[in-house]
Design a protein around this motif. Sequence first.
Motif, PDB file in Angstrom:
ATOM      1  N   PRO A   1      14.667  12.282  44.598  1.00 51.25           N
ATOM      2  CA  PRO A   1      13.851  12.075  45.811  1.00 51.25           C
ATOM      3  C   PRO A   1      12.960  13.268  46.161  1.00 51.25           C
ATOM      4  O   PRO A   1      11.944  13.100  46.831  1.00 51.25           O
ATOM      5  N   ARG A   2      13.318  14.456  45.706  1.00 50.69           N
ATOM      6  CA  ARG A   2      12.511  15.635  46.023  1.00 50.69           C
ATOM      7  C   ARG A   2      11.307  15.774  45.104  1.00 50.69           C
ATOM      8  O   ARG A   2      10.251  16.250  45.533  1.00 50.69           O
ATOM      9  N   THR A   3      11.470  15.410  43.843  1.00 52.15           N
ATOM     10  CA  THR A   3      10.429  15.721  42.862  1.00 52.15           C
ATOM     11  C   THR A   3       9.865  14.501  42.141  1.00 52.15           C
ATOM     12  O   THR A   3       8.823  14.610  41.488  1.00 52.15           O
TER      13      THR A   3
ATOM     14  N   GLY B   1       4.674  16.509  35.214  1.00 52.12           N
ATOM     15  CA  GLY B   1       5.433  16.929  36.381  1.00 52.12           C
ATOM     16  C   GLY B   1       4.560  17.547  37.449  1.00 52.12           C
ATOM     17  O   GLY B   1       4.757  17.305  38.648  1.00 52.12           O
ATOM     18  N   ILE B   2       3.568  18.333  37.033  1.00 53.00           N
ATOM     19  CA  ILE B   2       2.658  18.959  38.002  1.00 53.00           C
ATOM     20  C   ILE B   2       1.825  17.908  38.717  1.00 53.00           C
ATOM     21  O   ILE B   2       1.620  17.974  39.941  1.00 53.00           O
TER      22      ILE B   2
ATOM     23  N   ARG C   1       5.929  21.120  44.997  1.00 55.07           N
ATOM     24  CA  ARG C   1       7.313  20.787  45.351  1.00 55.07           C
ATOM     25  C   ARG C   1       8.285  21.285  44.286  1.00 55.07           C
ATOM     26  O   ARG C   1       9.474  21.481  44.563  1.00 55.07           O
ATOM     27  N   LEU C   2       7.794  21.486  43.091  1.00 57.21           N
ATOM     28  CA  LEU C   2       8.643  21.995  42.018  1.00 57.21           C
ATOM     29  C   LEU C   2       9.078  23.434  42.243  1.00 57.21           C
ATOM     30  O   LEU C   2      10.047  23.894  41.645  1.00 57.21           O
ATOM     31  N   LEU C   3       8.350  24.157  43.108  1.00 56.41           N
ATOM     32  CA  LEU C   3       8.604  25.579  43.309  1.00 56.41           C
ATOM     33  C   LEU C   3       9.481  25.878  44.513  1.00 56.41           C
ATOM     34  O   LEU C   3       9.739  27.041  44.823  1.00 56.41           O
TER      35      LEU C   3
ATOM     36  N   LEU D   1      18.633  23.435  41.941  1.00 57.22           N
ATOM     37  CA  LEU D   1      19.191  22.187  41.420  1.00 57.22           C
ATOM     38  C   LEU D   1      18.638  21.869  40.037  1.00 57.22           C
ATOM     39  O   LEU D   1      19.357  21.398  39.155  1.00 57.22           O
ATOM     40  N   GLY D   2      17.344  22.134  39.869  1.00 64.48           N
ATOM     41  CA  GLY D   2      16.737  21.890  38.568  1.00 64.48           C
ATOM     42  C   GLY D   2      17.361  22.731  37.474  1.00 64.48           C
ATOM     43  O   GLY D   2      17.558  22.269  36.346  1.00 64.48           O
TER      44      GLY D   2
END
Length: 320
Positions: free
Chosen positions: A62-64, A219-220, A226-228, A235-236
């Motif tokens: 849900p975050r990424t 992914g970007i 949000r990945l950062l 978690l990643g």
Amino acid sequence: MESPVKEAAPTGGAVVGAEPMAAVRGARARGIAGHRFAPVALVVAGGLSVQFGSAVAVLLMPRTGALGVVTLRLALAAAVLLIVCRPKVRGYGRADWGTVVAFGTAMAGMNTLFYLAVDRIPLGAAVTLEVLGPLALSVIASRRLVNLLWAGLALGGVVLLSGGGFDRLDPAGAGLALGAGAMWATYIVFSARTGRRFPQADGLALAMGFGAILTLPLGILESGDRLLVPSTLGLGLGVALMSSVLPYTLELLALRRLPAPTFAILMSLEPAIAAAAGFLVLHQSLVLTDALAIALVIAASMGAVRSQIGRREKPGPSGP
């Protein structure tokens, strides 16, 4: 000169050291048997790690988004492996680099298709469909009829675990999971080849880096900055270690000593492990048919391993 073990004792003609040597031979035989089971233990440990990592990835999604999870998983796993292994890039031929590229592409494709599937269908169903790829590989690659039996038994467990409800799944999600299975079979083939061509986990580190490069733009585009987010990165990293670094390393080491058909049938354990991970991490309940399906795939995996070890231990023709 004769070995001192065979010298006759002064009384009774007994052989000096016969009993100690028998004990040594017995211990050596037990050691060899344990050594032959070691690749199986590596595969099972890898399966536990990857499926519990996948359960954590579902919480991260849900975050990424699905593609963001893939990017974090492969990029962070590649960073860890490249730092730890520090692989050499000189001294390899075109065929070696071709194997790395194919292995990295298979990893990228397998992960991307799998997480896109999990975004549309339940984790257990996705893993159940995905495992059909290794099962098909076990039948195609094996020259032994008994492997067809074990693959059929495992397939029965896989179908039972699905609850007969594949027709009610999102068609796109089911298709993506089947595609992930095809890439999984490709991964098995090129993981074995990479392990033979490169020392330790060097080939894995290089292939992971190539796979990360392939998935990074996706992914970007989906997740952006949000990945950062620090908690997301944490978690990643956990997903990368559990679902990529540890299991891929264990599987690569196992495939150096375990035939691809046997390895492929061992992958039938994945739905069972996924069901356990879903129960413990995602609080997904198990019913009686799930337990029966798990028993079937475990029996198939055990049968495949025993038949392979039995074939290796079968004595040759006796001398005169």
